[in-house]
Design a protein around this motif. Structure first.
Motif, short mmCIF file in Angstrom:
data_model
loop_
_atom_site.label_atom_id
_atom_site.label_comp_id
_atom_site.label_asym_id
_atom_site.label_seq_id
_atom_site.Cartn_x
_atom_site.Cartn_y
_atom_site.Cartn_z
N LEU A 151 1.01 -1.36 -0.11
CA LEU A 151 0.04 0.07 -0.11
C LEU A 151 0.86 1.33 -0.09
O LEU A 151 0.60 2.38 -0.77
N SER A 152 1.84 1.16 0.58
CA SER A 152 2.75 2.29 0.85
C SER A 152 3.28 2.69 -0.50
O SER A 152 3.47 3.75 -0.90
N GLN A 153 3.98 1.50 -1.11
CA GLN A 153 4.46 1.64 -2.51
C GLN A 153 3.62 2.18 -3.23
O GLN A 153 3.74 3.29 -4.35
N LYS A 154 2.11 1.68 -3.48
CA LYS A 154 1.27 1.93 -4.48
C LYS A 154 0.80 3.49 -4.33
O LYS A 154 0.53 3.99 -5.43
N TYR A 155 0.73 3.94 -3.32
CA TYR A 155 -0.14 5.26 -3.04
C TYR A 155 1.07 6.25 -2.63
O TYR A 155 0.59 7.59 -2.30
N GLY A 156 2.25 5.86 -2.45
CA GLY A 156 3.22 6.95 -1.86
C GLY A 156 2.91 7.30 -0.59
O GLY A 156 3.26 8.54 -0.41
N ILE A 157 2.40 6.84 0.15
CA ILE A 157 2.01 7.21 1.62
C ILE A 157 3.18 6.54 2.62
O ILE A 157 3.78 5.57 2.23
N ILE A 158 3.20 7.07 3.73
CA ILE A 158 3.95 6.65 4.88
C ILE A 158 3.71 5.53 5.47
O ILE A 158 2.70 5.38 5.87
N ASN A 159 4.77 4.48 5.40
CA ASN A 159 4.55 3.34 6.26
C ASN A 159 5.36 3.35 7.37
O ASN A 159 6.38 3.17 7.32
N VAL A 160 4.58 3.64 8.53
CA VAL A 160 5.39 3.83 9.71
C VAL A 160 5.30 2.70 10.69
O VAL A 160 4.32 2.05 10.90
N CYS A 161 6.54 1.97 10.46
CA CYS A 161 6.78 0.72 11.18
C CYS A 161 6.90 0.92 12.85
O CYS A 161 7.71 1.45 13.34
N CYS A 162 5.77 0.79 13.77
CA CYS A 162 5.97 1.14 15.26
C CYS A 162 7.05 0.45 15.75
O CYS A 162 7.83 0.93 16.47
N GLY A 163 7.17 -0.93 15.66
CA GLY A 163 7.81 -1.80 15.98
C GLY A 163 9.33 -1.32 15.67
O GLY A 163 10.13 -1.33 16.59
N GLY A 187 9.57 -9.20 25.21
CA GLY A 187 8.95 -9.86 23.82
C GLY A 187 7.45 -9.28 23.60
O GLY A 187 6.43 -9.90 23.23
N TRP A 188 7.20 -7.92 24.46
CA TRP A 188 6.14 -7.25 24.25
C TRP A 188 5.58 -7.35 22.75
O TRP A 188 6.16 -7.13 21.85
N PRO A 189 4.42 -7.80 22.27
CA PRO A 189 4.00 -8.00 21.10
C PRO A 189 3.87 -6.64 20.26
O PRO A 189 3.98 -6.54 18.89
N GLY A 190 3.49 -5.69 21.00
CA GLY A 190 3.39 -4.16 20.33
C GLY A 190 4.74 -3.78 19.60
O GLY A 190 4.50 -2.72 18.97
N SER A 191 5.73 -4.66 19.92
CA SER A 191 6.94 -3.95 19.23
C SER A 191 7.40 -4.32 17.83
O SER A 191 8.24 -4.36 17.07
N ARG A 192 6.13 -5.21 17.18
CA ARG A 192 6.04 -5.47 15.73
C ARG A 192 5.13 -4.88 15.00
O ARG A 192 4.34 -5.67 14.20
N ARG A 193 4.97 -3.58 15.16
CA ARG A 193 3.67 -3.22 14.37
C ARG A 193 3.94 -2.19 13.62
O ARG A 193 4.96 -1.50 13.55
N GLU A 194 3.21 -1.81 12.56
CA GLU A 194 3.12 -0.74 11.46
C GLU A 194 1.93 0.16 11.49
O GLU A 194 1.03 -0.01 11.76
N TYR A 195 2.23 1.22 10.95
CA TYR A 195 1.08 2.32 10.53
C TYR A 195 1.26 2.89 9.16
O TYR A 195 2.29 3.11 8.71
N VAL A 196 0.29 2.67 8.33
CA VAL A 196 0.15 3.16 7.00
C VAL A 196 -0.54 4.65 6.93
O VAL A 196 -1.63 4.40 7.12
#
Length: 196
Positions: A151-163, A187-196
């Motif tokens: 999606l980030s590549q298609k629309y040129g939007i920012i892909n923010v990986c929170c992790g 091993g907190w699971p929230g360390s592996r997340r992204e925001y587009v």
């Protein structure tokens, strides 16, 4: 946004702060499929590129030598994360049900992406200009990171990986990094997340 929020409380907190996604995509697949996907992941230690022993094995022998199984993807850890996801899923679903599109992730990634695009291209309810906000959620191993990158590549939007941001804060020894380091190390699971 990929994978966050993980609970109804986090969903409400985001909404209270004005972070409201226009499109919500829920990727789902059977737990056995998700466990297999997680166990087959391999990461290039030099580039960070993710590969899979079954679905996306590199042809370059040099790259193959640099691949390593990421931490925290054992069958036990994946099962634990899936149980946590299933426990919190109903609350997340309730928070975004009017904007939600469920997509079966147990199909070729191009087919999944086509369905994601169809949902994202749905016309907005207002003709006013807006910044796209897309929430990708689902259990571990369902392909959120891949869809976020596409999606980030298609629309040129920012892909923010929170992790990734959290790991960088720890690596750069910032004040925030020092505060969150114990959570990442546990091993907190929230360390592996992204925001587009």
């Amino acid at each position: 946004m990929e994978g966050i929020p993980e609970t109804r409380e986090l969903a409400r907190a985001l909404q209270d702060k004005g972070i409201i996604p226009r499109h919500v995509v829920l990727l789902h697949a059977a737990d056995t499929v998700l466990i297999e996907r997680n166990l087959g992941k391999r990461v290039d230690v030099y580039t960070g590129e993710v590969y899979h022993t079954t679905f996306d094995w590199p042809s370059d022998v040099g790259v193959q030598r640099h691949l390593k199984a990421p931490d925290g993807i054992s069958e036990v850890e994946t099962t634990r994360r899936l149980l946590e996801y299933h426990r919190n899923f109903p609350g997340i679903l309730q928070s975004f049900e009017k904007r939600l599109k469920q997509i079966n992730a147990d199909q070729p990634c191009a087919d999944v992406f086509s369905q994601v695009l169809t949902h994202v291209r749905a016309p907005p309810r207002t003709p006013a200009p807006f910044s796209p906000r897309i929430l990708l959620c689902g259990p571990p191993g369902c392909g959120k990171s891949l869809q976020a990158a596409l999606l980030s590549q298609k629309y040129g939007i920012i892909n923010v990986c929170c992790g990734q941001l959290l790991r960088e804060a720890v690596a750069n020894e910032t004040k925030l990094g020092e505060l969150i380091k114990p959570y990442l190390n546990s091993g907190w699971p929230g360390s592996r997340r992204e925001y587009v």
